[in-house]
Design a protein around this motif. Structure first.
Motif, short mmCIF file in Angstrom:
data_model
loop_
_atom_site.label_atom_id
_atom_site.label_comp_id
_atom_site.label_asym_id
_atom_site.label_seq_id
_atom_site.Cartn_x
_atom_site.Cartn_y
_atom_site.Cartn_z
N GLY A 69 0.79 -1.22 0.00
CA GLY A 69 0.00 0.00 0.00
C GLY A 69 0.83 1.27 0.00
O GLY A 69 2.05 1.26 0.17
N SER A 70 0.14 2.41 -0.16
CA SER A 70 0.84 3.69 -0.26
C SER A 70 1.47 4.11 1.07
O SER A 70 2.50 4.79 1.08
CB SER A 70 -0.12 4.78 -0.73
OG SER A 70 -1.09 5.08 0.26
N ARG A 71 0.85 3.72 2.19
CA ARG A 71 1.45 4.08 3.48
C ARG A 71 2.81 3.41 3.65
O ARG A 71 3.76 4.02 4.14
CB ARG A 71 0.52 3.68 4.63
CG ARG A 71 -0.35 4.81 5.12
CD ARG A 71 -1.32 4.35 6.19
NE ARG A 71 -2.56 3.87 5.61
CZ ARG A 71 -3.65 3.56 6.30
NH1 ARG A 71 -3.63 3.65 7.62
NH2 ARG A 71 -4.74 3.16 5.70
N VAL A 99 14.77 3.70 11.01
CA VAL A 99 13.32 3.56 11.20
C VAL A 99 12.92 2.16 10.73
O VAL A 99 13.04 1.84 9.55
CB VAL A 99 12.55 4.64 10.42
CG1 VAL A 99 11.04 4.41 10.57
CG2 VAL A 99 12.93 6.03 10.91
N LYS A 100 12.47 1.35 11.66
CA LYS A 100 12.03 -0.01 11.34
C LYS A 100 10.51 0.00 11.23
O LYS A 100 9.80 0.40 12.17
CB LYS A 100 12.48 -1.00 12.42
CG LYS A 100 12.22 -2.45 12.05
CD LYS A 100 12.87 -3.41 13.04
CE LYS A 100 12.65 -4.86 12.59
NZ LYS A 100 13.25 -5.83 13.53
N ILE A 101 10.00 -0.46 10.09
CA ILE A 101 8.57 -0.35 9.78
C ILE A 101 7.86 -1.67 10.09
O ILE A 101 8.32 -2.74 9.70
CB ILE A 101 8.37 0.02 8.31
CG1 ILE A 101 9.17 1.29 7.96
CG2 ILE A 101 6.90 0.21 7.98
CD1 ILE A 101 9.36 1.50 6.48
N PHE A 102 6.71 -1.56 10.76
CA PHE A 102 5.87 -2.72 11.07
C PHE A 102 4.49 -2.48 10.43
O PHE A 102 3.65 -1.80 11.00
CB PHE A 102 5.72 -2.89 12.59
CG PHE A 102 7.02 -3.20 13.29
CD1 PHE A 102 7.42 -4.51 13.51
CD2 PHE A 102 7.85 -2.17 13.72
CE1 PHE A 102 8.61 -4.79 14.16
CE2 PHE A 102 9.05 -2.44 14.36
CZ PHE A 102 9.44 -3.75 14.58
N PRO A 103 4.25 -3.02 9.22
CA PRO A 103 2.97 -2.80 8.53
C PRO A 103 1.90 -3.78 9.00
O PRO A 103 2.12 -4.62 9.88
CB PRO A 103 3.34 -3.06 7.07
CG PRO A 103 4.43 -4.09 7.15
CD PRO A 103 5.21 -3.78 8.40
N SER A 104 0.72 -3.64 8.41
CA SER A 104 -0.38 -4.61 8.56
C SER A 104 -0.84 -4.80 10.01
O SER A 104 -1.34 -5.86 10.37
CB SER A 104 0.03 -5.97 7.98
OG SER A 104 0.44 -5.85 6.64
N GLY A 105 -0.66 -3.78 10.84
CA GLY A 105 -1.10 -3.91 12.23
C GLY A 105 -0.33 -4.95 13.02
O GLY A 105 -0.85 -5.49 13.99
N GLN A 106 0.90 -5.24 12.62
CA GLN A 106 1.70 -6.25 13.32
C GLN A 106 1.85 -5.91 14.80
O GLN A 106 1.82 -6.80 15.65
CB GLN A 106 3.09 -6.35 12.70
CG GLN A 106 3.13 -6.96 11.32
CD GLN A 106 4.54 -6.92 10.74
OE1 GLN A 106 5.52 -6.87 11.47
NE2 GLN A 106 4.65 -6.92 9.42
N LEU A 107 2.03 -4.63 15.10
CA LEU A 107 2.22 -4.22 16.49
C LEU A 107 0.91 -3.79 17.14
O LEU A 107 0.72 -4.00 18.34
CB LEU A 107 3.22 -3.06 16.57
CG LEU A 107 4.64 -3.35 16.09
CD1 LEU A 107 5.52 -2.12 16.31
CD2 LEU A 107 5.23 -4.55 16.82
N GLU A 143 8.62 3.84 3.72
CA GLU A 143 9.96 3.46 3.26
C GLU A 143 10.75 4.70 2.83
O GLU A 143 11.95 4.81 3.11
CB GLU A 143 9.85 2.46 2.12
CG GLU A 143 9.36 1.09 2.59
CD GLU A 143 9.04 0.13 1.45
OE1 GLU A 143 9.18 0.55 0.27
OE2 GLU A 143 8.64 -1.02 1.73
N VAL A 144 10.08 5.65 2.18
CA VAL A 144 10.73 6.92 1.82
C VAL A 144 11.15 7.66 3.08
O VAL A 144 12.28 8.16 3.18
CB VAL A 144 9.79 7.78 0.96
CG1 VAL A 144 10.36 9.20 0.79
CG2 VAL A 144 9.55 7.14 -0.40
N PHE A 145 10.24 7.73 4.05
CA PHE A 145 10.53 8.42 5.31
C PHE A 145 11.74 7.79 6.00
O PHE A 145 12.66 8.49 6.44
CB PHE A 145 9.30 8.36 6.21
CG PHE A 145 9.50 8.98 7.57
CD1 PHE A 145 9.69 10.35 7.71
CD2 PHE A 145 9.47 8.19 8.71
CE1 PHE A 145 9.87 10.92 8.97
CE2 PHE A 145 9.65 8.75 9.97
CZ PHE A 145 9.85 10.12 10.10
N ALA A 146 11.74 6.46 6.08
CA ALA A 146 12.84 5.75 6.76
C ALA A 146 14.17 6.03 6.06
O ALA A 146 15.20 6.28 6.72
CB ALA A 146 12.56 4.26 6.78
#
Length: 336
Positions: free
Chosen positions: A40-42, A63-71, A47-50
């Motif tokens: 998705g766009s978010r 910046v470590k990204i956790f998508p899909s409501g993982q957290l 990823e750009v932000f990180a």
């Protein structure tokens, strides 16, 4: 000459020194939670932000990204910001209204008609900037505003007018303004996290949901509710927020770096979402969805009581201020 024992000690010392130097230069990990899928766009904007944060801080932060409501789902992620469990999240403005109820007013129906009007509202509305300035005392602050677009419906039965809504149950997130709007249109409302929605539609617990096209595509709601009705009833961008505790831990230079990364990722997000809508609708149509644009007049008429209800709850002054800001923007930037 060194003996074998001395060489061994020297080698071990060199390895330990190297390890210590590596640890000293290891990036500090910052956790970013969101509920969008990896495609998705978010996620793309995250990823750009990180990448920008790492670049502008010379690699001091990762910046470590956790998508899909993982957290966490959206409301829980915002709570985790306050508690220090995550450092960043991005969610619809109404999700933050649990902590600052006046932000519900941004979800009043039909405030703006175009993306450009929406950007002007979020970047320059004196009232809204004043409300955002209250958020640090709640434990988090807005860095920039990413794009999601205008909210529309996906339902498992056709939705041509408010009359059709009277037989449907509509999922809403915990936001009074959205709930009032849905109820005035005619729906019965059911509050649930976005992570539960696909299965709830599939199981017949609700007949549909409302979200921007980008979210509908990313979370594949059109698979279980294939009637996409483009009412564009609420402009629903995504403030990117940071835990206040994390923010205060930064040097002034790192604050500037993170703000720069946030602004550039917002520009990326806005461009990506605005220019992806037609393609996403075509893709969903090819996969079996039916896309329609109803007569909007009956929907606008149906939600008129929402403005009066908002004044009863939030006061005439606040409602009139954001309505005036929105009206001035619409006049200055008419839809083409």
């Amino acid at each position: 000459m060194f003996g074998k024992q001395s060489l061994g000690r020297l080698t071990m010392s060199a390895l330990m020194l190297s390890a210590c130097m590596g640890a000293a230069h290891a990036a500090e990990v910052l956790r970013f939670s969101h509920t969008d899928n990896p495609g998705g766009s978010r996620q793309a904007a995250a990823e750009v932000f990180a990448e920008k944060v790492a670049d502008y801080t010379d690699g001091r932060y990762e910046v470590k990204i956790f998508p899909s409501g993982q957290l966490a789902n959206d409301p829980k992620a915002i709570e985790l910001l306050q508690l220090g469990g995550v450092d960043f999240t991005v969610s619809a403005t109404g999700s933050y209204a649990t902590h600052l109820p006046s932000l519900n007013l941004t979800a009043m129906p039909f405030l703006v008609d175009t993306y450009e009007q929406g950007w002007e509202l979020y970047d320059n509305s004196e009232w809204l900037q004043g409300e955002f300035a209250k958020l640090p005392e709640k434990g988090f602050r807005v860095l920039s505003t990413w794009e999601a677009g205008f909210r529309s419906f996906t339902t498992n039965e056709p939705l041509t007018s408010p009359t059709d809504a009277e037989s449907m149950k509509m999922r809403v997130f915990p936001n009074d303004m959205i709930r009032w709007t849905m109820e005035e249109i005619g729906f019965q409302t059911v509050v649930m996290p976005i992570t539960d929605v696909y299965l709830a539609i599939q199981q017949g617990i609700v007949n549909g949901q409302e979200n921007p096209v980008d979210t509908i595509r990313s979370l594949r709601f059109y698979e279980v509710a294939p009637n996409i009705t483009l009412t564009r009833h609420v402009y629903s961008p995504l403030p990117l927020t940071i835990a206040e505790k994390t923010w205060q831990s930064f040097s002034d230079a790192d604050k500037d770096a993170v703000l720069k990364a946030a602004a550039e990722s917002a520009a990326f997000s806005r461009d990506l979402v605005k220019n992806s809508v037609d393609r996403q609708l075509d893709e969903m149509t090819e996969e079996g969805a039916t896309v329609s644009v109803p007569e909007i007049g009956p929907f606008r008429d149906a939600v008129q009581p929402v403005y009066a209800k908002a004044k009863d709850v939030y006061g005439d002054d606040a409602v009139n201020k954001i309505l005036a800001d929105a009206a001035a923007i619409r006049d200055a930037m008419p839809a083409k």
